[in-house]
Every structure is written in structure tokens, then in C-alpha cells.
Design an enzyme around this catalytic site. Structure first.
Site, PDB file in Angstrom:
ATOM      1  N   GLU B 148       1.595  -9.005  -0.210  1.00  0.00           N
ATOM      2  CA  GLU B 148       2.337  -9.663   0.881  1.00  0.00           C
ATOM      3  C   GLU B 148       1.644  -9.508   2.231  1.00  0.00           C
ATOM      4  OE1 GLU B 148       6.362  -8.221   0.850  1.00  0.00           O
ATOM      5  OE2 GLU B 148       6.751  -8.901  -1.181  1.00  0.00           O
ATOM      6  N   GLU B 313       7.291 -11.499  -7.765  1.00  0.00           N
ATOM      7  CA  GLU B 313       8.439 -10.620  -7.549  1.00  0.00           C
ATOM      8  C   GLU B 313       9.702 -11.433  -7.383  1.00  0.00           C
ATOM      9  OE1 GLU B 313       8.107  -7.974  -4.230  1.00  0.00           O
ATOM     10  OE2 GLU B 313       6.165  -7.184  -4.851  1.00  0.00           O
TER      11      GLU B 313
END
Lengths: 670, 670, 670
Positions: B148, B313
């Protein structure tokens, strides 16, 4: 013990250093208002020591002497909340630094660094000088250390703070291997090579969007940080206590204001009497009862005898700094507030402040008299409070607060974790949640209770409540069994027991050793959406918070609350297990606003002392056998109390707005 | 291509370094849940390299081997999001600094500076070591770079950042004269003597009242700054790709989370597969479709064939950090979400996380199993999602996502400008506005679409939409004419084309070369008050946003929308011009919540693929000839889909809550 | 005096340095719009002096010459709001620093430090060069100093700032003993050993929870700080005035925007004409009247003759920076606004800006023409405003604004205290409270008034109002008595007189010497809760604010308002005392929204000039004998005015939306 621990006082903060021309006028007016205690010296360092080592005692000599001549007692404060400019200029390391390294400079208060050895040494200097000079003054009844420690800024970010922080961690964990293991630092590669590498919590990338100066750090680190910061206040207090003790036997207190920053375990550990500053509005009186119970419990012995506590500050009318704050009290409220405080175990009710500040930051605050000497808006109420105290004193003296059947446990580590580490649920506040969800229903039902630390001996109580305390130490669970066998009731939850003492998730079970004690298995924890559940087979409650699902394992574990909707439908949220003559009850979710119904169900057949009254009327049993009760109507509406309490027919006795009644068992009410 | 690009996976993040005693238990439970992919290593740097150059492979060897033995695939992550303390201590220049020069220290994640050459070199070291050791491991199916990127803090304020920023500007503008001219810096005397004088954007007097750390800077500077910051992530990824490629042929991805900070053009340029982390609640599923379409389009070729993407995710039940966040999913939702993701072109549906964090910052987050090993609240849903994936896989494999007729263009410069430079209208958000105002009506109408970059080849689409893209490069307008002549429809607006590529106001006309293309003149731009207008001669719309007034010039330019009130009454807000067999439509304002009516009017006689369904049921055509469609009911209510799509009578087929139906053309529904 | 002080102008900001190719086109369009004044040079420093000492005059020569050729007047601005990069690079001490020591760097405006001697010297350089070159240019009608001083950041935290601050304090207090005494610094041990120890106000522990960069400091310190900061702007202006005066006789102004940061007493002290930038929306026109009255009063002589003032900026349509702000004006509003401004004493109505910014930060702001040269949204309104100005000019020239009977006093120290020191009541705002609670009711009643400084000579007025001015200097009270004896009416309050000139609480009485003047004793001050009271024996008002309770002492002091509830019930909140032929009225609380009823009661039998009209129609009397009035309907609804004013039957004359009527006494309306 000294006068301060045995008398009853009507007091006020007084700044004779600011009003040296008005001393006689002030004392005369105080006597007119029935005031017999003055709290002096709190912010007076620069008036006492205008240059290093140059003391000026004349004004304080004069104020103490004249107070004595007028028959008034003096509570003398150490002025260490407001270091003078000569001090912080000469020793810049005494100044507190914030998380960004900015120095909090002169111009406010609370800017001295509690971890600075230099600052502590200078504080010992002035405190010793004060104690030497006034330690045996006939007017002196007690000492107050500093003022509202950590009430304003907290956190310390100097190099000395870093050293103290590492010493704290070394003391707690021994070595870094244990710290890494107990904090489980391998998450996010946070593993520390040495304890010296553990940072003071600063800004972090993760969570930087919150705009808060301190970012999102590891929960164990933040919990320890909160514990550490509180402990710096304890040792700061302890040093001053030692310095005073060399010259004075008068009892010592500290007026703590924030029970989540300076934990009560630290604030009162080394002083003789607990104290607090309180500015409550009439619509939140149950939060006052909760806080005062906390103070009463702070200096209570194993056999539940207590020492009185002091309310060192409350407003005679309204709050305010550079702006007005709360509205002024309604007429009559102040006397009721004073009576309630004394009924709950306090013995001094003191105003902040006597004469309105004419300058600085707090000139809009309510005061007994104005800056120009006329009676303030609350004058009549102050006089009435004085009369109320005088009138109640004989009864209170004869009948100390009654022992309670119920202990509500607070937990230093839980508070530290919730305050700085991990809230678990956005609605969870270490003080507010207990007040709203536990205290309010207890007071609605007129149930008498104590608040004790989870490290105290609670085994003489019949019921122990551990609510909103995510950290329940294993040691506490171990002590439970014999007490339960003997008939104790332990109510665990909501949101309790789900973290270890290191603020991690227990891996032996969702609630650690409580799972085994309660004969069940915690399936999961989660913050639920719009969830509901039954309890005792009847009610439908809204269930919120960081919640658990349970699975009874032992035969004698019984599901007493069941989720009725959502993905958790059918799973138990509350269980009960009988253990010997006692029982453990585990609440895995918060039935918002409905804990009273839960208590009613749990205590359906109990004989707990309970005295019903209208909302706003608070009843406090006094005497070892609860032979007397003080009923105080804190509201502006007529109220009532059902007397005698519990069982039997009882009679509804009216109480006028803001009135106080002394009720006696076996006799007609006074 | 490798397995990762062709198979379908049900995966989970797994941290064997934290749970080395539980590996067998974990794998057994994974198999029970139908999980066949584990994502490992993401935050494990300190477990892999506890001192510089000292690698510890045993735990990872063990986890990889055992995963392989159990038939599971491994997605191996580079751990560069969490540099260990030995690294940042030894090389402090590797730490990110914020706008005020504060160092983001240890204790969180994402604190490594992406522009630090030293940090990049150390990252290459661990990545190379990982690739060398595991590049050919039989369990390995792919790599993930970092985690991320720029999801937490962004901005870089070191001296190296300054050098990189100036290099970026020199690359873009050549010399300072061009920069001054193109930025028009003479406004406010901002003229730069040299590119080296251009600041990193800091606090400014103008706009300092906003309280934001970065003040109000020149829009062109801020747009370039956003472009630059995103480009640092691209080159950071590219370096790791190069390092891995020396030792491994497995496909590489990056799980980008913020499409406005790391622009999709940078996040996926140098990796093989696109990926994202997604935490959507059931009430916002159209925003999920929008984001996944973006990923599908990111690796699409000119002929509109695509590569699968990964959802690296998603939560098995609820989100949460140190507090609980979103409520848990309703039962049944997870399988529907998985089916939708796969239908839209994804091929891996992975949870974060397998075993609940027992420490750190995210211990309240939903997990497949708890920290103490019991099934989490979402366990049944995880199992159901596994079954749904297995069940759909054959159909999905046989029928790739269908080519779309419509391309919605995104624009790196527009996003950079709106994110950091100039919002134009307070309601304009680079992601949210498109989702709400364009995606939602398209999904309501069951219209199939792609999202493509404005630098892609979009000429095979029949309709191109440029909405909420203030910057439309001149080059794009130039490519339009032949395509329009051939029958294309270009919908320009709302709020598109009104700024140049340098984020300045065009001076050749209000919408730059679009004015001439559309045969009109833009009179003015302004954010209107309470404005309304007609469209297609009928409806009255509320019109909002940074709006234009138009004046048709060419004979074949037709006003199709007219303001009906305010100082702009009577002025056209929308025009259409036929160009060959095609047309350009320019919308000069946003008909809030009513773009669907605009689309209906524009496409009244078109034959775009369109499959109506109840709201919450999403339908995805699959196969080159759209011979199959996957209909997913993402809602908890019964729904329906009209089949076959468009034209013909059609039949309303019911779909149970959270159910999936595979529909086939020319046959009865399965 | 010069043309600028006698003519009437329709002007616009113009940036020929940015649009050198468009000068002829611009001038032609200006003429078409009826514009006859251009404001040039404001941000042009880098275009005028691209390196130190290298001046480039050609573009400005050209613009001035061509403006002159076209018959246009030029208001030339000094460009000192935007120092070029060469300057701030070579002399970093010229940059402003914020409270945390952060330098405000290049990239915005207003970053030059007003206390930097170096910066001031460089400013004198460019200003002298400009004055030398253009001081006698035939187009030149006036000068503007800098732009909106302290409108953006304020506060200065350099070492030079510290020196200036201490010099300011030394000038005000002489020595530290006096400062300590007057500030009463012994509170909180703040006593200063030397003036050099007084800090620049920074972050404080007390109040650190507010999140504001400047903490809670001593009220006297903060009041002086506000006074000091404002005074730096005054001396900055004065230096430039001196520099210009050596080469030019044209009148000089400054366009102040924030009357609470640069106090009007400082903004206009050393310039010839007052000016302001104004961006008002139609729904707040009474705040416009209030501000313009302030400007008119700023340059008024003792005999109440005034100098015209300039509105240097207003938007031709909408506001906006990088986002659109206010909605565009409704059609017709602009001409009404222009007429109102001129009626109130202004003589120039100038737009910001002529041609839309194509870059930077303000590209969304309304402009007369767009960046690409087409008429902006407000074009027609601009033309109409030009016509309105031309049409009104003869009347306005013949009849200057009429003298008023009422003076509303403003107070530099009160403003400084309320802005930075102590609000007293959260609802108290130095500008907003006066506008809402005093101005609005005066305008509703059509009452003509002036606004004057409390240091002006106000003795020719019949009524003086001191409202929301906590600081009323003793000197002012001393001047009252003869004027009151002669028939004056002084209305004191609400929230006035309760602090000394040093921002402390008076100790001679709650309102200082006003207590004695009014023949009463102030009992107390407090912010009340939900309080009510009667006034004039009739109405029940809601009473709010920092309030007083009074006790009449003198026989001729009469309680005219009484609290009717709360702990203050029965206590007077308003008193009146006749003094000779006049009276003093003291209002000890704010009857929220009901000051109009108070005025009606107080003036029941007065003959103040009063001209009733519908709300939104504003009437301004003109001429020494008020022989003419200008009535402007600022609203979009039809309105009316009652003519002739006051007494007599009067006739309701209609006024169209946004229309202007010139009314004459003794003749039928025009």
C-alpha cells in the site's frame, strides 16, 4: 490524626500575595460567609522566591498569622506548578517539551518538566524552605503538593524523559528480549535491539491523517507510556512529601484533576489524603458521585475503613477562563452539592476562588467575592453551604460512611490503555462509560457501592464488578476462586478481560483465564453493527461495543444472554457459572442504557442495601450498621426517598428541591 | 503465463513469523476453509534480516515448504514497508520527513523514504536475497512489492526529495523559462530564477487559516507535486521489479490502495498484474465495481484483452485497528463479493488476515481465525466464499470478461490536480464524484463499461466519457476527429477540459481546443448558486459544480441543455455537435444525481449492451460475444435480473439475497 | 485635493504585466464597460525588478501611457506583498516566521516580514523607484500601499520581532515594574524580571488541548500583542508613505481587509484616504453598511466632515480561489451595491479582477472578462454599475453625506483584546456582534449613524454608543460629564467597560469609573445561563453574554431592566441616570436579537433622523441639512421607503428590486 483528617471544613482558595491590601477585609468577609479554611500559596513561587534562594516570607507570615488570629485553618500549597522566570531562564532544561520538541515557555502554568532532575531539585528547595518555616505553624492543618498535575499538557519529550522512559521499561521488562516477546514486536518488524531504542511516541505515518500530534503507535507501547507518564507524577509527588516530612507532620494531599492521566493509584499513593478539583454541573451529578467514590476508595483499608478526602476546588457559581464557561449554579444547588460531598466521605468543601482574578487567564471565573470586593453572584449560596456543613457535621462525625457490599474495580493498566493506546470501540471511554452505563443505573436503584483498585483487597465485598476494564491481570483471576466458592458474585464485562497485562490479545482464550473460570470458550471478538440480544430469557437489548461471542463448555455454565440477529444470531453474549456458593457472570457486550435491567435480573433475589428515590435524590448510608442515611436532593424539583430502604413497605418521604434529610433506621425520619 | 495469471485463488495474508508454533494448525484450518493461496512476508523484514546482512531463512523456508506440501500457492511480499530499527538507526537518511521537517521515526510502518538512495539500495538488498532464495520455489506463484505505497503518509521533504523534485521538473520543462511561462508564474511575482528555486510545498501565509500542514500553493506546482510524488512510487517499484527479475520469472504485483496518491498509471506500469486492497461495506458496492474496473483496465491491451487482477486484501468480517471500524459483513455477503470480484476480472480473493493480530495497532481487525485459534465471526462466510470461487471458476475460465462499448477515461494530471492543487468546486472529488455521478447511473442501467487511461488507445470503443477530468491534453482532442467521423460518441464533462496540461486556464477558449471541436464558444466558467436547467427540451435539473456557459457557433452545434434561472438564464449549459457519423457532447455543469437521465436521453436509440436488474444486483457479461453473464446479488434482499439483456421482451429472473446466477444467451438460465 | 478625492470612479484591478499582448483589447473592453480607473502593480515586483536594482519599466510605462491615452485614471500599487525570489533568497531574514519558527517560504504572498529592517529597506527601494518614475505621471490619481496587510498570516516570530515587541512594551510601560503592576503578573508567578523576558506568545500547557498554535496566554499580554502586531502594519505603511511623498503629491491609501488585525486606527492613520476590499453576499448587506461607515468615520474631522473612501476590490460576479466560493451575484445586485457604497461616502467602486487569472491560486474567481477574453458572467452587471455611478455622481457631488446624530465608538484596545486575548463570552466577536446586535436594528429603523474611534472627538453627536467594547479608557469617561450635562445620551453596553485599558478587571468597581458616573454599584459579572429580564417595565428579553448585576446607589439612578429568573432574579441588569440635560444608560447584558426594542424604548421621544423602509432597502441622508436621501434596494424583492422621514404622515414609496431612488425633502420624489 490531625485536624484535617477529622474535622469538617468550609474552605476557599485565597491568594493573599495578590491582594495584600485586602487581607483584613477578606478575612472578615470569609467569616461572614462561614469559611474556616484557606488554601494558600498554590501559584506563589515568584512571590516567595523572587530570585534564586532569596525568600520573602513576610506576606505569607502575615496571611498565616492573621488567618490564625481569625480562627481559620490553612492548607498550604507547594507552588511548583508555576516556576518563576528566573528559574526557567537560568535552567532551561527545567522546561517541558512537547512531542515536536517545542519548548513550553513562560507565560502559562504547568511548564515545568516533571522528569527534569534539576527541576525536581529546585522544587525540593522551595518546598523544604516552606516546610521549615511553616511546618509547625499553628494555623497549618495540611499541605497540598503542586496543582492538578498533568491536567494541562502531558507527555514529556526531553532527553531526560527518554532516559526515564527506558528506565521504566527496564524495570518492567528486565531486558529487551522480554519486552519484544511480551509486546510481540515482530508485528510490523518493530523488534527492538535494545530498550534504549524504544522511542518516545511521536508522529507516525500510519494514522497521520488524524491530525493528532501523537500518531498511532503499538498498543503495548502506548499503554506503558500512559503508565510511565502517570508514574512520573507519583515520584514527583513523593519527593515533595519526603521534603515536607522532614519539617512537618501535617497531612499531605494532592488535588488531582484527571484520573486518566495521573492514575489514582499514583496520585494518592504517597500522600495522606486524597483530593480533587471538581467542576460539575447539576445535570451530571452521578458523575460526581462516581468520582468521589473513587477518592473514598483510594485511601480505604482492607477492612473498608476510609480516610476522608478533600474537594479542594469547586466553583461558587460559574466556571470560566478568558470566557465564561458553565452557567452559574441555580440557587440552592451549592449547599446540596456540599452536603452530598460530605455524605460521600469528604470533609472539606473548598471554593475556587475567593476573590475574582483581576488579570491573567481566568478572570471570568466565578468567585466568592468580585475583584472589587463586592459579593459575587454565588454569595448567598456560599453562606448556605456553610450553614449546611455546620448542621451536618455532628451526624457525619458520629456516623462514618457505611461499608458497601459492592466493589467496582478500576485498573491502572486498563485506564492507561484506553486513554492512550487502544479504545477498542469508539464509544468506550475509561471514565465516561463507567459513569453512564454502570454508575447511573446503580444510582437510579439507590445501591450503595465502593470503587477500589483491582490491586486492593476486595474479598470482603459480596459483589465485584469489573466493567470497561479490558485488562484484568491473571493474578486477580487467580484470587477469585476461593472468594467465589464462599459466595461472591463477580460481574465481568462489558469489554473486560480481553487484553493481557501487556495490552495484547490473550492467546489462551479470548478472555484469558476467565474463559476457564467461567467454563466457556470465547469464540470471537468484534465490534458489532446494529445487534440485539435477549437477556434472562426476556428482554431485547440493543448490544454495542467491542463484543464477544461465547460457547458454554462446562455443564454448569449457562448462557443467559443470546444474540438474536446479524451474523452472530444464536450465539451467547452473556454466560453465568455457579461456583460453590457464588457465581461468575460474564457480559460479552454492552446493552446500551440497559445495564440496570441486567442488574435487576442478576440481583432479583439478593438483599443488597438499596434505597429508592426520585432521580436527582441521592442517598448515602452512614454508620457501620447503616443506621443513618443522608438523602440529598441535587435537583431543582421536589423529590422523594423511600424509607426505610429495601424490603418492608417503606414510605415515600418528600424532599424539597436542593434539601437534605437525615434518615435514621428504626425511628421516624428527622 | 504463470499460474497466478491463469488460475483462480482463494487466499489470505499469513504471518508465520509471528505464529511459528501454529503452522500446522494454521494450514489444516486453511484447507478446511478452502484457502489455497497464502500471502507471506509483507512486514517481516526484522524476522528475515535481524542485523544488516544476517539473513534468517529457516522460518520462511519452513512455511513455504509446508505450504507447498499442503498444495498451497505462495504470494511472497517484499517487506520494505517496515524497515527494521537497525536499518533506520544506522542510516537515518532512510527515514521519511514531513513538511515541517519532523522525522517519522520507528514504531509504525511506511516510514522509509522512497526518495532515499540509501533506502532504495537497502531495499534492493533484501529483495535480491529473497528473490535469490525463493525465486524458483515450487510453491511460489508471484511477488508483491511493498505494501500500500503512500497509503499512509505521503510527501517527502528531505534534501534528496528536493533534488528529485527538481530533476522531475527539469525533465518535464527543460529549463526554467519554460516552467515560468507554462506555470505563468508572474502572477504574485512567483517567477523562478532557476528550477532549483522551486520549493517543496510548505506552509504558506495565504491559506494558513485552513490549519492544514501544506498551505495554498500555485495550482501548477501542486499538480506537478502530486505527479512527482506518485512517480517516486513508480520508480521505487521498478527497482524492486528489476531486482526480482534477476532471479525469478514469477509475476509481480503491487497492492495499491490510494488511486489518487499512487496514480494507477504509476502503480501498475512496471508490474505484471494489478492488485488492490479493498475494504468495502455492502452499501457502497458500486464504488467496488468502479475500482475493480479501474484495475481491469490498467493492464488491458489495445485490443481490449485484459490480464486478471488480484484483490490482495479484504476483510473476512469487519475492519478495525485499535478500535473496531465497519460493522461485520452480513451473512452471505462475502461469497457474493468474491463472485463479483471474479466476474469483473479478478482471479484472487484474499483476506486480511488469517490469524488475528495479538499486538500492535490492528488487533481489533476481523480475521479468519482468532488470536487463540478459534474460528472468527466470518468463518462460515469464508468457507462459503471458497465454495463460490470453486463453483464459478470453470465458467470464468471459459469466458473472459466481455469487451465493452464504453470507455471512461481517467487522467493522471487531472487526478493530481484535484487531489492536491485545485478542487474547482468543493463537491468535486477525483474518485467520489465519478463513482456517485457516473458509475452509479451506469450500474443502475446495467451498462457494461471499461475504465481506461486517457493515454491508452480508446479508439475501439463506441463511446468515450471524459467526466471530472479538468485536464484533457490537447493530444487527446487531436486524436478525436477521425474516431468521431467513424461514429464515435465523446461525452465531455461535467467539469472536464477547462484546464491545460499544466493546470492553467486555457486562453484559446474556455475548454481549449474542445471549443473549436464542438463548434462553440465557452462564454465563462463559474461555480453557480442554486441553478437549474433543461436538458433535451424536457427535464428540469439541479445544476451544480464548476460550470460553463456556452454559445453555439457552428451551424451544426446544437444547444441541448439551457440554464433556466439565475444570472445565467437562457445560456446553454450543454451542446452537441454531429461530426461525421459520430458526435461530441459537452456538458458544462453537473446535473446532480441526474446523469442517468442524461445518459438515457443521449442513448435513446443506441444498442449498447444493457442488462437491467434490481439495485444491488450487478451483471457482468463474459465472453468475446457476451454469450454468458454473471449476475450477483450483493444485497440482503431478494432481487431480479431482466434476461436476456436489452431489446426483446426479456424475463424477470429472481435472485436470492447474496446469490449468484450464471446466465447464458440463447439457452434457459442455469 | 486631487482627483481621487473629488471624483467618482468605476474601477478595476488590472495586471498588464501578465497580459502584455492584450492591452489594447483590455482597454477597449474597459471603456465599453464604463470603467475609468485601473488599479495596477499590486503583485508585480518580479516584473518591475527582476534582479536587485534592475528595473524594467517598459511594460508599466506602456500600460500607464495607454491608460492615459484612453482617458483612464491609474491607482498605482506598491508591490510589497509579493517579494521576488531573488530577494528572499539573498536576504532570508526578510521572510516571516510562524509561532513554531517555521519560515513562510516562497510560493504564496504576504511572506515578507513587516518587522524586518532589511525587508523594509528593500520595500522603500522599489517604492521610491516607482514614485520617482510615476509620481507625476498624468494618468496617476493615487497610490495604494501593499495589499490587505495581515489579511493572511499574522504574528511575527523572528528575533527582530522580539526586539520590536520589547520596544513596544517599553514605550507603553516604561519599565518592567510598571508592566508587572499593570498586568498584575504575580498571578501564576508570571512576574517578569525585565521587559526582555516577556515572551512572544507561543504554545502553552494551559489550553494546549485547543489545538491552536498559540496557546492561552495572559490576557494583558495578548491584548498588547494584538496592539503591537497592528502597529507594525502602521509603521510599515508610514515608511512607504514617506518614500512616496518625496516624489508624488497624489493621495495615498491602503486596502485593509481585516479590521481586527490591522486596526482601523493603524490602517488609515498615515494615508490620505481609507479603502477596503469587500466581498459581501446580498444576504448580509447590513455588514457592508457597518464596514463602510467605519471607513467613512476613519478620516472624518472633528466637525464631522469626511473624506471619501475607496472600495478597492469587489467581485463582479462570484468569489473563489482554487475552488469557487460564494455563488454569483443575482442580476441587478452589482449596480445596487455600487450605489449604496457611493451613497455611504465612497467614491470608487473597483472590481477584482479584470481578466480571470489563468494560473496560481485564484483562477476560479469571478472576473469582468475571462482568461480567453470573453465577457464574464457578470459583464452586464458591470455595465449597469457603471451607468448607475455616472447617473448618481452629480447628486452625490452636490450633497455630501449628512452629519449623523449618533456615533458608535470603536476601541483599538477592545478589539485587540477580543481578537486575541479574551472573548469574555463565546458569542462575542469584535465585528460580528456589533453588526448583528447593533447595526442590524439601527438599519431596520432607518437610523443614520457614524462610526468613530473612541479617541476621536465625539462631542458633537447627540448619542454615543459604546457596545461590545470591554475596554473603555478612563480618559473617555472623564470627558463624558460636560457633554452629558449638555444633553448627550451615552449608551454603555452590552459587555462594555468591564476591563481596564490594560485588559484587567477594574478594582474601583465592576465597570471602573462608569459605576460612579452612573450612580450605581456593579455587584458582579458572569456569563449567565438561560436568563431573562424585563426592560422599561414591559418586555421579557432573553439575556445573554458576559453580564452584570447592578445596584442603583444614587437617588437619580433608576433600574430600567431587571433580571426575572435564575440566581440573579430581581437584580437590575440595566440602569439609567439623568445627568444634567443628558443621561447615561448602562446595559449589563445583551438582550439577544432585541436591541431594537431597547433602542425604541430609549428613543421613544427623541427626534433622531429616521427613515423607515422595507428590509433590504437602505436609505442614506445626504447634504448638511439632509435635504436629499439615496434609497437603495439591495434585495431582489420589491421594497418601499417611507418618505419624508420620521414625524408627519409620510408616504410609502415603492422601489423596484435592486433599484435606486433619489429622494428630496420638500419636493416630490424624483
Amino acid at each position: 490524626m490531625s485536624r484535617l483528617a477529622t474535622g469538617f471544613f468550609h474552605g476557599t482558595a485565597w491568594y493573599p500575595e495578590l491582594w495584600q491590601d485586602c487581607i483584613d477585609e477578606d478575612i472578615a468577609l470569609m467569616r461572614a460567609a462561614g469559611i474556616d479554611l484557606v488554601r494558600i500559596g498554590e501559584f506563589a513561587w515568584s512571590s516567595l522566591e523572587s530570585r534564586e534562594g532569596c525568600y520573602e516570607w513576610s506576606w505569607l507570615d502575615d496571611a498565616m498569622d492573621r488567618a490564625y488570629d481569625a480562627g481559620m485553618a490553612v492548607l498550604l500549597c507547594t507552588p511548583t506548578c508555576t516556576p518563576p522566570l528566573w528559574l526557567t531562564s537560568a535552567y532551561p532544561e527545567t522546561l517541558r517539551r512537547d512531542v515536536d520538541g517545542r519548548v513550553f515557555g513562560h507565560g502559562s502554568r504547568g511548564h515545568g518538566s516533571l522528569v527534569s532532575r534539576r527541576y525536581r531539585s529546585l522544587c525540593r528547595g522551595i518546598v523544604t524552605a516552606l516546610a521549615r518555616r511553616y511546618g509547625a505553624h499553628p494555623a497549618l492543618v495540611g499541605w497540598q503538593i503542586d496543582n492538578e498535575l498533568l491536567g494541562d499538557a502531558d507527555g514529556e519529550y526531553s532527553d531526560e524523559a527518554r532516559r526515564c522512559w527506558h528506565a521504566f521499561l527496564r524495570e518492567r521488562y528486565g531486558d529487551v528480549t522480554a519486552l519484544n516477546r511480551r509486546w510481540a514486536t515482530a508485528v510490523w518488524s518493530q523488534t527492538y535491539p535494545a530498550i534504549e531504542n524504544v522511542p518516545l511516541p511521536g508522529k507516525t505515518p500510519f494514522g497521520c491523517w488524524t491530525g493528532r500530534p501523537v500518531g498511532k503507535h503499538h498498543t503495548s507501547l502506548m499503554t506503558d507510556w500512559g503508565d510511565f507518564i502517570s508514574s512520573t507524577a507519583r515520584s514527583f509527588i513523593a519527593e515533595q512529601v519526603t521534603a515536607i516530612r522532614e519539617h512537618s507532620t501535617a497531612p499531605i494531599t494532592h488535588n488531582a484533576i484527571s484520573p486518566t492521566r495521573v492514575l489514582p493509584e499514583d496520585a494518592y499513593a504517597d500522600v495522606d489524603l486524597a483530593a480533587t478539583d471538581l467542576y460539575r454541573t447539576p445535570d451530571k451529578m452521578w458523575t460526581l458521585a462516581s468520582r468521589l467514590d473513587l477518592l473514598r476508595g483510594s485511601k480505604m483499608t482492607a477492612d473498608r475503613t476510609m480516610r476522608p478526602f478533600l474537594v479542594t476546588e469547586t466553583s461558587p457559581s460559574q466556571n470560566g477562563g478568558t470566557e465564561g464557561g458553565h452557567p452559574p449554579h441555580p440557587r440552592g444547588f451549592l449547599a446540596a452539592e456540599a452536603a452530598l460531598m460530605l455524605a460521600l466521605g469528604g470533609n472539606a468543601f473548598c471554593y475556587w476562588l475567593w476573590r475574582q482574578q483581576r488579570a491573567g487567564i481566568e478572570h471570568c471565573h466565578g468567585s466568592v467575592i468580585t475583584a472589587w470586593g463586592s459579593p459575587g453572584l454565588g454569595w448567598e449560596d456560599v453562606c448556605a453551604a456553610g450553614r449546611a456543613i455546620a448542621c451536618l457535621a455532628p451526624t457525619l462525625r458520629a456516623h462514618p460512611p457505611a461499608p458497601a457490599d459492592i466493589a467496582i474495580l478500576h485498573s491502572r493498566r486498563s485506564t492507561a490503555m484506553l486513554e492512550r493506546g487502544a479504545r477498542l470501540w469508539e464509544g468506550l471511554h475509561p471514565v465516561g462509560s463507567l459513569d453512564e452505563e454502570v454508575y447511573r443505573p446503580l444510582l437510579e436503584r439507590g445501591i450503595w457501592r465502593d470503587r477500589r483498585s483491582d490491586t486492593d483487597d476486595w474479598t470482603r465485598y459480596r459483589v465485584v464488578i469489573s466493567a470497561f476494564t479490558p485488562i484484568i491481570p491473571d493474578a486477580l483471576v487467580e484470587r477469585m476462586e476461593p472468594w467465589l466458592m464462599n459466595g461472591g458474585t463477580w460481574i465481568v464485562g462489558p469489554m473486560s478481560g480481553c487484553r493481557t497485562d501487556d495490552a495484547t490479545v490473550p492467546v489462551v482464550g479470548g478472555l484469558g483465564p476467565i474463559d476457564a473460570l467461567a467454563g466457556m470458550r470465547t469464540r470471537w471478538t468484534a465490534v458489532l453493527g446494529a445487534a440485539h440480544g435477549s437477556f434472562g430469557g426476556r428482554e431485547q437489548h440493543e448490544l454495542v461495543g467491542y463484543a464477544c461471542g461465547f460457547e458454554p463448555i462446562a455443564d454448569d455454565c449457562r448462557a443467559i444472554g443470546i444474540y438474536t440477529d446479524g451474523p452472530q444470531a444464536g450465539v451467547p453474549w452473556a454466560v453465568e457459572r455457579r461456583i460453590g456458593r457464588g457465581r461468575v457472570v460474564v457480559l460479552g457486550a454492552l446493552p446500551r442504557g440497559q445495564m440496570g435491567a441486567v442488574f435487576d435480573e442478576l440481583w432479583r433475589e439478593s438483599d443488597l442495601w438499596q434505597c429508592r428515590s426520585s432521580w436527582g435524590v441521592m442517598v448515602v448510608p452512614r454508620g457501620r450498621r447503616r443506621e443513618v442515611a443522608i438523602a440529598v436532593n441535587t435537583s431543582a424539583e421536589p423529590g422523594w426517598v423511600m424509607w426505610p430502604p429495601r424490603g418492608g413497605p417503606g414510605k415515600r418521604l418528600p424532599i424539597e428541591p436542593h434539601a437534605v434529610r437525615v434518615l435514621r433506621m428504626g425511628s421516624s425520619p428527622l
